[in-house]
Scaffold this active site. Sequence first.
Site, PDB file in Angstrom:
ATOM      1  N   MET A   1      -4.350   3.712   1.796  1.00 27.63           N
ATOM      2  CA  MET A   1      -4.166   2.275   1.581  1.00 27.63           C
ATOM      3  C   MET A   1      -2.978   1.772   2.407  1.00 27.63           C
ATOM      4  O   MET A   1      -2.406   0.710   2.119  1.00 27.63           O
ATOM      5  CB  MET A   1      -3.972   1.975   0.096  1.00 27.63           C
ATOM      6  CG  MET A   1      -5.198   2.355  -0.719  1.00 27.63           C
ATOM      7  SD  MET A   1      -5.349   1.468  -2.252  1.00 27.63           S
ATOM      8  CE  MET A   1      -3.869   1.987  -3.076  1.00 27.63           C
TER       9      MET A   1
ATOM     10  N   HIS B   1       3.480   7.137   4.954  1.00 28.52           N
ATOM     11  CA  HIS B   1       4.721   7.925   4.883  1.00 28.52           C
ATOM     12  C   HIS B   1       4.386   9.375   5.229  1.00 28.52           C
ATOM     13  O   HIS B   1       3.235   9.689   5.579  1.00 28.52           O
ATOM     14  CB  HIS B   1       5.348   7.781   3.492  1.00 28.52           C
ATOM     15  CG  HIS B   1       4.405   8.035   2.358  1.00 28.52           C
ATOM     16  ND1 HIS B   1       3.820   9.270   2.133  1.00 28.52           N
ATOM     17  CD2 HIS B   1       3.888   7.215   1.402  1.00 28.52           C
ATOM     18  CE1 HIS B   1       3.038   9.210   1.084  1.00 28.52           C
ATOM     19  NE2 HIS B   1       3.033   7.962   0.620  1.00 28.52           N
TER      20      HIS B   1
ATOM     21  N   HIS C   1       1.166  10.992   3.771  1.00 23.68           N
ATOM     22  CA  HIS C   1      -0.061  10.692   4.509  1.00 23.68           C
ATOM     23  C   HIS C   1      -0.105  11.508   5.815  1.00 23.68           C
ATOM     24  O   HIS C   1      -1.134  12.061   6.189  1.00 23.68           O
ATOM     25  CB  HIS C   1      -0.124   9.201   4.873  1.00 23.68           C
ATOM     26  CG  HIS C   1      -0.150   8.270   3.696  1.00 23.68           C
ATOM     27  ND1 HIS C   1       0.896   7.423   3.390  1.00 23.68           N
ATOM     28  CD2 HIS C   1      -1.097   8.036   2.765  1.00 23.68           C
ATOM     29  CE1 HIS C   1       0.580   6.709   2.331  1.00 23.68           C
ATOM     30  NE2 HIS C   1      -0.605   7.063   1.915  1.00 23.68           N
TER      31      HIS C   1
ATOM     32  N   GLY D   1      -4.455  14.176  -1.117  1.00 26.96           N
ATOM     33  CA  GLY D   1      -3.184  14.718  -1.580  1.00 26.96           C
ATOM     34  C   GLY D   1      -3.245  15.099  -3.055  1.00 26.96           C
ATOM     35  O   GLY D   1      -3.777  14.340  -3.877  1.00 26.96           O
TER      36      GLY D   1
ATOM     37  N   ASP E   1      -2.234  12.784  -6.225  1.00 25.55           N
ATOM     38  CA  ASP E   1      -3.157  12.038  -7.091  1.00 25.55           C
ATOM     39  C   ASP E   1      -4.195  13.017  -7.635  1.00 25.55           C
ATOM     40  O   ASP E   1      -5.362  12.996  -7.233  1.00 25.55           O
ATOM     41  CB  ASP E   1      -3.796  10.899  -6.292  1.00 25.55           C
ATOM     42  CG  ASP E   1      -2.740   9.924  -5.792  1.00 25.55           C
ATOM     43  OD1 ASP E   1      -2.276   9.108  -6.580  1.00 25.55           O
ATOM     44  OD2 ASP E   1      -2.345  10.027  -4.612  1.00 25.55           O
TER      45      ASP E   1
ATOM     46  N   ARG F   1       4.633   3.205  -3.148  1.00 19.85           N
ATOM     47  CA  ARG F   1       5.283   2.357  -4.154  1.00 19.85           C
ATOM     48  C   ARG F   1       6.790   2.607  -4.238  1.00 19.85           C
ATOM     49  O   ARG F   1       7.509   1.778  -4.801  1.00 19.85           O
ATOM     50  CB  ARG F   1       4.650   2.582  -5.529  1.00 19.85           C
ATOM     51  CG  ARG F   1       3.244   2.030  -5.651  1.00 19.85           C
ATOM     52  CD  ARG F   1       2.720   2.165  -7.065  1.00 19.85           C
ATOM     53  NE  ARG F   1       1.546   1.347  -7.294  1.00 19.85           N
ATOM     54  CZ  ARG F   1       0.299   1.715  -7.023  1.00 19.85           C
ATOM     55  NH1 ARG F   1       0.068   2.905  -6.507  1.00 19.85           N
ATOM     56  NH2 ARG F   1      -0.717   0.903  -7.246  1.00 19.85           N
TER      57      ARG F   1
HETATM   58  P1  AMP Z   1      -2.814   6.172  -0.865  1.00 21.69           P
HETATM   59  O1  AMP Z   1      -2.481   5.492   0.423  1.00 21.69           O
HETATM   60  O2  AMP Z   1      -1.729   6.085  -1.878  1.00 21.69           O
HETATM   61  O3  AMP Z   1      -4.171   5.777  -1.399  1.00 21.69           O
HETATM   62  O4  AMP Z   1      -2.927   7.721  -0.529  1.00 21.69           O
HETATM   63  C1  AMP Z   1      -3.789   8.185   0.481  1.00 21.69           C
HETATM   64  C2  AMP Z   1      -3.838   9.702   0.405  1.00 21.69           C
HETATM   65  O5  AMP Z   1      -2.523  10.224   0.614  1.00 21.69           O
HETATM   66  C3  AMP Z   1      -4.299  10.206  -0.973  1.00 21.69           C
HETATM   67  O6  AMP Z   1      -5.159  11.330  -0.793  1.00 21.69           O
HETATM   68  C4  AMP Z   1      -2.996  10.603  -1.620  1.00 21.69           C
HETATM   69  O7  AMP Z   1      -3.139  11.593  -2.609  1.00 21.69           O
HETATM   70  C5  AMP Z   1      -2.223  11.124  -0.427  1.00 21.69           C
HETATM   71  N1  AMP Z   1      -0.786  11.144  -0.709  1.00 21.69           N
HETATM   72  C6  AMP Z   1      -0.043  10.119  -1.239  1.00 21.69           C
HETATM   73  N2  AMP Z   1       1.230  10.516  -1.426  1.00 21.69           N
HETATM   74  C7  AMP Z   1       1.295  11.817  -1.010  1.00 21.69           C
HETATM   75  C8  AMP Z   1       2.338  12.789  -0.973  1.00 21.69           C
HETATM   76  N3  AMP Z   1       3.582  12.510  -1.380  1.00 21.69           N
HETATM   77  N4  AMP Z   1       2.046  14.015  -0.497  1.00 21.69           N
HETATM   78  C9  AMP Z   1       0.783  14.319  -0.073  1.00 21.69           C
HETATM   79  N5  AMP Z   1      -0.243  13.456  -0.080  1.00 21.69           N
HETATM   80  C10 AMP Z   1       0.006  12.213  -0.551  1.00 21.69           C
END
Ligand code: AMP
Length: 280
Positions: free
Chosen positions: A27, A31, A34, A146, A149, A186
Site C-alpha cells: 500500500m 520502508h 517492503h 511479510g 501481518d 503507520r
Molecule cells: P503494506 O504496505 O502494509 O500492505 O505491506 C505490504 C507487505 O509488506 C505485506 O506483505 C506486509 O506484511 C509487508 N511488511 C510490512 N511491514 C513489514 C516489515 N516490517 N517487515 C517485513 N515485511 C513487512
Amino acid sequence: MFIFRKAAQLTDFLSGTDRPTGFIPTMGALHEGHRSLLLRAAVDGHLTVVSIFVNPTQFNDPADFNKYPVTTTEDLKMLQDSHCDAVYLPALEDVYPQGTDQMPVFDFGSLETILEGARRPGHFRGVGQVVARLLEIVAPQHLYLGQKDYQQCMIISDLIRQKNLPTRLHICPTVREDDGLALSSRNRRLSPAERSRAGVIYQCLVSIEAKRHTTAFSIVAQECEALLQHKGFEVEYVALVDADTLTLLPDYDSGRRMVALIAARLGTTRLIDNLILSTD
Ligand code: AMP
C-alpha cells in the site's frame, strides 16, 4: 523499471517474458520491510513486480484510510534503486472496473473473525477481494508477504488454496528498528515521545517467548498488558495462537508451533506485531 497504471499494459508486459514473476503487493509509504521482500524476490531470480495501491475496501475506519500516508515519489525512487522490474500503480477504477460491490466475497471461516478480524470487521474481506484481483492481474508464480501481518498471511494462503492458484507463497521475516519496533508505514504517524515507547510491544513479545517454560501464559499476558498500559498504550489483544490454525491457546502448549500476537494503540496510531515462538 517500468511503471504501469493499467492492468492491461502490465499483463501485456508480463506475457512477453518467460521469467517467473515474484510479486510484492503493497500500500506504498515504502520502508525497509517492503524492500526486504523485493530483495528476496530479486535474489530468488524472479522478475519483480511491486504494486502500490491503498485499497479502500480493507479499511473499516474511513479516517484511517484518509490519513494513510502517500509518498509515491519516494516510493518509486526506492523501487528504482532496489532491483524492481515493474511497478503497478493503478487508479481505483483499474482495480475495480465494475465497482467494489461487484467483487467476489471469500469466506475465510474463523481465520477472519478472530484477532484482527474481530477488531476490524470486514478488513479481511477487503484484503481477500484486492489480493484476488491483484493475483488475477499479475498471475505470479511467487508471492512475497511479510510475517509482520501474520493473520493476513494465513488469509492469503487460504485464498490461494480456495482458488487453487499456481502461486507459491513466501512468508518473509519482519524487519525491525534497533529497539525492536516492527517497521510499518503507520510508524511515521508516531510523535517522537510515542516513538520512544513503541519498542515495548516487541519487548513484550520477547518476554512471552522467554517465559514459556516458567510461567502461565495468562500471567505473562497480564504482565504485558500492564506494562503496555503503563507506557500509554491502549491494549487490544495480547494473544497466543496455534501457528498453523490460528486457534487461540489458553496456555503454552509445547506440542504445537505457537505465535504470540499483540495489537495496541499509541495515541491515534494502531500497531500490530507478532513473534513465532521457538520450539526448544
Ligand atoms: P503494506 O504496505 O502494509 O500492505 O505491506 C505490504 C507487505 O509488506 C505485506 O506483505 C506486509 O506484511 C509487508 N511488511 C510490512 N511491514 C513489514 C516489515 N516490517 N517487515 C517485513 N515485511 C513487512
